[in-house]
Design a protein around this motif. Structure first.
Motif, short mmCIF file in Angstrom:
data_model
loop_
_atom_site.label_atom_id
_atom_site.label_comp_id
_atom_site.label_asym_id
_atom_site.label_seq_id
_atom_site.Cartn_x
_atom_site.Cartn_y
_atom_site.Cartn_z
N THR A 177 60.11 -12.49 -19.09
CA THR A 177 59.99 -11.14 -18.55
C THR A 177 58.55 -10.84 -18.16
N VAL A 191 61.50 -4.90 -15.08
CA VAL A 191 62.12 -6.23 -15.06
C VAL A 191 63.21 -6.31 -16.12
N LEU A 194 66.26 -4.20 -15.04
CA LEU A 194 67.06 -4.83 -13.98
C LEU A 194 67.84 -6.01 -14.51
N ARG A 195 67.26 -6.76 -15.43
CA ARG A 195 68.01 -7.85 -16.06
C ARG A 195 69.25 -7.28 -16.78
N LEU A 198 71.96 -6.20 -14.24
CA LEU A 198 72.73 -7.32 -13.69
C LEU A 198 73.79 -7.80 -14.67
N VAL A 209 71.71 -15.19 -14.87
CA VAL A 209 70.91 -13.97 -14.74
C VAL A 209 69.49 -14.25 -14.30
N ASP A 210 68.92 -15.38 -14.68
CA ASP A 210 67.53 -15.65 -14.29
C ASP A 210 67.41 -15.80 -12.77
N GLU A 212 69.58 -14.67 -10.50
CA GLU A 212 69.93 -13.39 -9.89
C GLU A 212 68.76 -12.42 -9.97
N LEU A 213 68.09 -12.41 -11.11
CA LEU A 213 66.97 -11.49 -11.29
C LEU A 213 65.83 -11.82 -10.35
N ARG A 214 65.53 -13.10 -10.18
CA ARG A 214 64.48 -13.49 -9.23
C ARG A 214 64.85 -13.04 -7.81
#
Length: 501
Positions: A177, A191, A194-195, A198, A209-210, A212-214
């Motif tokens: 994060t 951050v 938003l994680r 998602l 999720v990593d 998608e988050l990026r």
């Protein structure tokens, strides 16, 4: 795409090459630009205004006019200013390392000069010598000769590394994060939020999720396209296309403008069309087209109408459906904006013997004052705006985690008021421009506690694209959560609720 160089200095020597292939100026500070170039000075003016509390998208058009920038310089200044605001967190980490001191110890005006210089070096295709020359000139203009020497030294150090090298230098190790917060220039709490969004909305799993988050963070740092709406019955998409836009594939009433001034389009000047995100268009259409029971009042309500964008679409659709519209806004100033937006709809409504009223009032009181009086109610609730960070680059730095605690009670009260105001068989649409569960699903869940007269409607089938097909990737329902990196819209949330007949 990075903006082209706008140094406006043909023939100036390109300077010697520094380490790692970066370009460094061979000029001494005393030989550099004595004054700020207008486009860069305009960008600096915006950063200082934002620091004083201004909204970038509202302030910058006036700054461009005041500095009399032509279209090329205006485009350069826009990319410079808005790109700097978006990437401010990353640039501050770079500046601290290059300056050898925390940004809190640097004068605020000088820091903004350095941020603009860092963006030219690391985020735009501006040659290093031009970026350094003009940044030193800007520092001399706004802060004096003493500051220009410090700025020159910091710019030289920043130019010694490429962006990727600076990422390796300043992004912390061992914390996903914290690392993403620096690399993608978001506050760490955003951050994390938003994680969670998602995962909470089912867009990502623990395994995905990593990535998608990026993708979502990258989308926040990509300038949003200029989306237009042709208000139904008042303008057409073809009219916008004839004016230079491209028809939207996402919204049946939308178009996209690749460049130029939207205000130059006659339909927008006449308020028959407007600049509006396609996600906002879709939720207004969903509320207007989902079926209601026979006999519900042909009277619609926009409970939180300011500044009027969604009211413009909803009012036009109400006119087509032969319904009255009441638009409520608690702020007198914002209510005036709604009145201005709705003038063309109001004129047509009067001709059709329909009522269109803009009321300055507290939406939390409408349900008690007018129970069961409306057939359709929109609650576009005040929120943190975490779903529109690509359009509002300064918002990420202004919002704080405590805002959620302040907004939550208001959001719940507004939704409860709407549920009281809607007639049996009618619909309430609850919307936010934030995907945060604390502003979306948690609010709906709490508002429905101890109520057995409300049912949740699957909203997905009413989100249809320009071809009439259900929009892709809307999740498992019944609510809809749009995403910038998936749908190209703001991260709009929408739940559709029906009062049982």
């Amino acid at each position: 795409m990075p903006a082209p160089d706008s140094s406006r200095q043909p023939g100036r020597p390109r300077g010697r090459s520094g380490p790692r292939g970066s370009q460094r100026s061979a000029q001494k500070p005393s030989e550099r630009a004595k004054h700020a170039e207008p486009a860069r000075f305009a960008a600096y003016t915006l950063l200082r205004a934002v620091d004083d509390g201004a909204y970038a998208n509202l302030e910058f058009p006036a700054i461009i006019r005041r500095h009399r920038l032509d279209s090329r310089d205006a485009a350069f200044a826009t990319e410079l200013a808005f790109g700097t605001l978006r990437m401010q967190g990353f640039y501050d980490a770079v500046i601290e390392r290059a300056a050898g001191r925390p940004t809190s110890k640097i004068d605020a005006g000088v820091l903004d000069v350095l941020r603009l210089g860092a963006h030219q070096l690391l985020g735009m295709r501006v040659p290093a010598h031009a970026a350094a020359d003009q940044t030193v000139g800007l520092a001399r203009t706004v802060s004096g000769a003493g500051a220009s020497g410090f700025v020159n030294a910091v710019m030289r150090r920043v130019s010694e590394r490429t962006r990727d090298e600076w990422v390796s230098e300043v992004v912390p190790e061992g914390g996903a994060t914290a690392a993403l917060a620096v690399e993608y220039s978001h506050p760490e709490w955003v951050v994390s939020a938003l994680r969670g969004a998602l995962l909470g909305h089912g867009r990502a799993t623990a395994e995905t999720v990593d990535s998608e988050l990026r993708a979502l963070l990258e989308s926040d740092n990509t300038p949003a396209k200029v989306s237009l709406v042709a208000r139904p019955g008042l303008a057409t998409v073809d009219e916008l296309v004839d004016a230079g836009a491209t028809a939207s594939e996402t919204s049946p009433f939308g178009a996209v403008l690749d460049g130029g001034d939207p205000g130059a389009i006659p339909a927008i000047r006449d308020r028959r069309a407007a600049v509006q995100d396609e996600g906002s268009q879709l939720l207004a259409v969903a509320l207007a087209t989902a079926p209601v029971a026979d006999g519900v009042p042909r009277r619609w309500l926009d409970l939180c109408a300011g500044p009027g964008g969604k009211s413009g679409v909803l009012g036009a659709l109400a006119l087509e459906a032969g319904a009255d519209l009441v638009a409520v806004e608690v702020s007198e100033h914002r209510a005036d904006l709604v009145r201005s937006t709705l003038e063309p709809v109001a004129a047509r409504s009067a001709e059709a013997d329909l009522d269109l009223e803009v009321r300055t009032a507290d939406g939390r009181e409408i349900g008690e004052a007018e129970p069961a009086a409306y057939g359709r109610v929109l609650v576009d609730a005040p929120c943190t705006g975490l779903g529109a960070l690509r359009r509002r680059p300064e918002a990420r730095w202004r919002r704080q985690p405590g805002d959620l605690a302040q907004l939550g009670p208001l959001q719940r009260d507004l939704l409860r008021s709407a549920l009281d105001a809607v007639a049996p068989g009618g619909l309430v649409g609850y919307a936010t421009c934030s995907p945060h569960p604390a502003e979306t699903t948690f609010v709906v869940r709490d508002a429905l506690k101890k109520r057995d007269d409300i049912e949740v409607v699957d909203a997905r089938e009413y989100f249809r694209d320009a071809a009439g097909e259900v929009l892709h990737d809307l999740g498992d329902g019944p609510e809809v959560q749009l995403w910038p990196h998936v749908h190209g819209t703001d991260a709009m949330f929408f739940t559709l609720l029906r009062k049982k007949a």
